[in-house]
Design an enzyme around this catalytic site. Sequence first.
Site, PDB file in Angstrom:
ATOM      1  N   SER A 112     -22.971  95.444  63.867  1.00 29.85           N
ATOM      2  CA  SER A 112     -24.300  95.437  63.246  1.00 29.85           C
ATOM      3  C   SER A 112     -24.724  94.021  62.875  1.00 29.85           C
ATOM      4  O   SER A 112     -23.889  93.138  62.671  1.00 29.85           O
ATOM      5  CB  SER A 112     -24.295  96.299  61.986  1.00 29.85           C
ATOM      6  OG  SER A 112     -23.973  97.632  62.291  1.00 29.85           O
TER       7      SER A 112
HETATM    8  N1  SAH Z   1     -19.773  98.996  61.157  1.00 33.04           N
HETATM    9  C1  SAH Z   1     -19.695  98.672  62.561  1.00 33.04           C
HETATM   10  C2  SAH Z   1     -20.835  99.328  63.298  1.00 33.04           C
HETATM   11  C3  SAH Z   1     -20.542  99.540  64.730  1.00 33.04           C
HETATM   12  S1  SAH Z   1     -21.768 100.439  65.605  1.00 33.04           S
HETATM   13  C4  SAH Z   1     -19.717  97.178  62.810  1.00 33.04           C
HETATM   14  O1  SAH Z   1     -20.450  96.454  62.112  1.00 33.04           O
HETATM   15  O2  SAH Z   1     -19.037  96.716  63.715  1.00 33.04           O
HETATM   16  C5  SAH Z   1     -21.451 102.107  65.131  1.00 33.04           C
HETATM   17  C6  SAH Z   1     -20.115 102.673  65.478  1.00 33.04           C
HETATM   18  O3  SAH Z   1     -20.171 104.070  65.147  1.00 33.04           O
HETATM   19  C7  SAH Z   1     -19.739 102.626  66.957  1.00 33.04           C
HETATM   20  O4  SAH Z   1     -18.509 101.986  67.084  1.00 33.04           O
HETATM   21  C8  SAH Z   1     -19.668 104.098  67.376  1.00 33.04           C
HETATM   22  O5  SAH Z   1     -18.674 104.367  68.338  1.00 33.04           O
HETATM   23  C9  SAH Z   1     -19.358 104.772  66.062  1.00 33.04           C
HETATM   24  N2  SAH Z   1     -19.695 106.206  65.977  1.00 33.04           N
HETATM   25  C10 SAH Z   1     -20.780 106.865  66.465  1.00 33.04           C
HETATM   26  N3  SAH Z   1     -20.707 108.181  66.185  1.00 33.04           N
HETATM   27  C11 SAH Z   1     -19.549 108.376  65.473  1.00 33.04           C
HETATM   28  C12 SAH Z   1     -18.901 109.519  64.899  1.00 33.04           C
HETATM   29  N4  SAH Z   1     -19.409 110.754  64.987  1.00 33.04           N
HETATM   30  N5  SAH Z   1     -17.719 109.326  64.264  1.00 33.04           N
HETATM   31  C13 SAH Z   1     -17.166 108.091  64.160  1.00 33.04           C
HETATM   32  N6  SAH Z   1     -17.725 106.980  64.680  1.00 33.04           N
HETATM   33  C14 SAH Z   1     -18.905 107.108  65.335  1.00 33.04           C
END
Ligand code: SAH
Length: 204
Positions: free
Chosen positions: A51
Amino acid sequence: MVSYLKERGISNQDVLKAFENVPRHLFLDATLESHAYEDKAFPIGAEQTISHPYTVAFQTELLQVASGMKILEIGTGSGFQTAILMALGAEVYTIERQLELYRKCDRHFSVYPPGPKKLIYGDGYKGYSKEAPYDRIIVTAGAPEIPKDLLKQLRVGGLLVIPVGEEQQKMVVLERKGAKEFHQTVYGDFQFVPLLKETAGVKK
Ligand code: SAH
């Protein structure tokens, strides 16, 4: 980066200090390291992104973290948000549905400890009932609707911060006031990768 976050309106001193203490470049591939302190999202593998720093700071500020709080994070991704929560002294449980990212993150925290209290490979839609209730729950992927299980796993008096919407999301804060009573506050627009159901393994 901290002065940029201040300019954008982030004022919580503990949140700003956490950004000073967590090196974002360690959460990116080496080829992107030189861009790590720009307010941009970058690919982290499995078609997902880390993000924007401003988004992480905004969500973290809304979460009102105090040291010792038990926090559930949905969407570990790169682990950067996880590390920010840990820098604030929280006990973090974090769930990732992409096996590739879960493994990458596990390696990351074994090289750069301490890691979260628990890194979980699973479907965050369901939360993690084993350790419930949580003082705070943060979702870092765009949710088409608020998962019911997450509401159940929030302590009375606790906060859930979740971006809600399909293409674009509004940042929503829910405070649990009682067994069935929630108070909702809605903030501005953001763009997240989608919150998806079930887990995803590694492509063969
Ligand atoms: N906090 C992270 C955000 C990554 S993007 C950062 O700053 O790096 C969001 C993430 O949510 C992705 O890695 C995606 O695979 C995950 N995601 C999406 N749906 C999900 C679910 N149902 N359970 C767990 N993770 C999920």
